[in-house]
Write an enzyme that holds these catalytic residues in place. Structure first.
Site, mmCIF file in Angstrom:
data_model
loop_
_atom_site.group_PDB
_atom_site.id
_atom_site.type_symbol
_atom_site.label_atom_id
_atom_site.label_comp_id
_atom_site.label_asym_id
_atom_site.label_seq_id
_atom_site.Cartn_x
_atom_site.Cartn_y
_atom_site.Cartn_z
ATOM 1 N N PRO A 123 -17.731 15.750 -12.345
ATOM 2 C CG PRO A 123 -16.824 13.716 -13.029
ATOM 3 C CD PRO A 123 -17.673 14.333 -11.974
ATOM 4 C CD GLU A 150 -19.721 5.033 -13.329
ATOM 5 O OE1 GLU A 150 -19.724 5.792 -14.308
ATOM 6 O OE2 GLU A 150 -18.684 4.642 -12.759
ATOM 7 N NE ARG A 192 -8.671 32.396 0.625
ATOM 8 C CZ ARG A 192 -8.354 33.402 -0.198
ATOM 9 N NH1 ARG A 192 -9.125 33.688 -1.219
ATOM 10 N NH2 ARG A 192 -7.269 34.118 0.016
ATOM 11 C CG ASP A 207 -6.885 35.930 -2.960
ATOM 12 O OD1 ASP A 207 -5.913 36.004 -2.205
ATOM 13 O OD2 ASP A 207 -8.034 35.622 -2.598
HETATM 14 N N1 ADE Z 1 -16.622 14.296 -8.634
HETATM 15 C C1 ADE Z 1 -15.744 13.510 -9.270
HETATM 16 N N2 ADE Z 1 -14.859 14.220 -9.951
HETATM 17 C C2 ADE Z 1 -15.178 15.534 -9.747
HETATM 18 C C3 ADE Z 1 -14.647 16.769 -10.199
HETATM 19 N N3 ADE Z 1 -13.594 16.822 -11.007
HETATM 20 N N4 ADE Z 1 -15.240 17.887 -9.787
HETATM 21 C C4 ADE Z 1 -16.310 17.864 -8.993
HETATM 22 N N5 ADE Z 1 -16.864 16.725 -8.537
HETATM 23 C C5 ADE Z 1 -16.303 15.566 -8.905
#
Ligand code: ADE
Length: 287
Positions: A123, A150, A192, A207
């Site tokens: 994230p 984590e 794809r 797309d």
């Molecule tokens: N791992 C946990 N959350 C994630 C996200 N939003 N994007 C990519 N990998 C992740």
């Protein structure tokens, strides 16, 4: 293209064998290896994580497991060498045709890159976009490192830069339990776009995002359904009118849902004078 995924939940990647991705495997357009990270553990508990230095909640994935695993996957050595590739779940319709006939020529193969690409879903990564999917669809070898808990000890990512071109990537502003689902998302978006994977080569040309705008609505038979009619212009047979109507729908939808995309398209000079008129009017100029 060769894809390798390192994970402690190999079964999570099972969907890669199905539908169009399964077909791409069957046609030898992609080869997919899914590796269980625990094969690189050396203790009886097969531990892949440990408590974080500096304290705090959760566990961090160990460099002593990830380092050798990434080395082996890059080199095709150790447990990575004995891993069998995923087999397509798609019924074998192509038996008798040579796989090289079915596989389209690949850009990545024409200009070989020295290091494979390592994608680390997190994230805290840079946002994944259609542009990245398009660029990565020409790679020869892409490896995904799925973190859990984590995350992975940062030194793994730093050290991997000796062997790989490393990208830390997020699929959106929310937190998943691990990287596996993010890998499914990215692989589908990337694969794809490889020539030969979609039935109709033009399928992805309209797309959403391909031209900086969202795609407009689509319709099929019947003409009238539950009192709702297909827009008359789509039945007109007038190709020019249909194209203009689709463009208008695309502009108006993007303005309503993703003003950020529209602004970027405007700044990039992707909009015509007529496009701007449609946006100012807030309605298609003709039907
Ligand atoms: N791992 C946990 N959350 C994630 C996200 N939003 N994007 C990519 N990998 C992740």
């Amino acid at each position: 293209m060769r894809l390798d995924v390192l994970t402690i939940f190999p079964e999570y990647l099972e969907p890669l064998r199905h539908a169009l991705l399964g077909k791409a495997i069957e046609q030898d357009i992609i080869q997919v290896g899914v590796h269980n990270l625990r094969e690189w553990t050396s203790d009886v508990h097969q531990a892949v994580d440990d408590s974080p230095y500096g304290g705090g909640p959760g566990m961090v994935m160990k460099p002593s497991v990830w380092g050798p695993a990434l080395d082996d996957v890059a080199a095709g050595t150790g447990p990575a060498a004995s891993c069998s590739d995923l087999i397509s779940s798609v019924p074998h319709r192509l038996l008798g045709t040579s796989s090289s006939d079915a596989a389209a020529p690949r850009l990545g193969e024409e200009s070989p890159t020295t290091k494979p690409l390592l994608i680390v879903p997190t994230p805290a990564g840079v946002p994944f976009t259609q542009d990245m999917a398009a660029r990565w669809s020409t790679e020869k070898h892409v490896v995904f490192a799925c973190g859990r808990y984590e995350g992975i000890d940062q030194r793994v990512v730093d050290d991997a830069a000796n062997t790989y071109r490393v990208e830390e990537v997020s699929i959106g502003d929310y937190v998943l339990i691990g990287g596996e689902v993010a890998v499914l998302v990215m692989v589908e978006a990337i694969v794809r776009l490889i020539p030969g994977v979609l039935g109709n080569a033009a399928s992805h040309q309209d797309d959403s995002f391909q031209n900086g705008l969202l795609e407009g609505p689509s319709y099929t038979k019947p003409r009238r359904w539950r009192g709702l009619d297909v827009p008359a212009v789509l039945l007109s047979g007038n190709h020019g009118k249909v194209e203009r109507w689709r463009r208008d729908q695309s502009l108006l939808k993007t303005a309503a849902r993703r003003p950020d995309l529209l602004e970027a398209a405007q700044e990039a000079g992707l909009l015509t004078k007529r496009d701007q008129q449609v946006l100012d009017a807030g309605t298609p100029l003709e039907e």
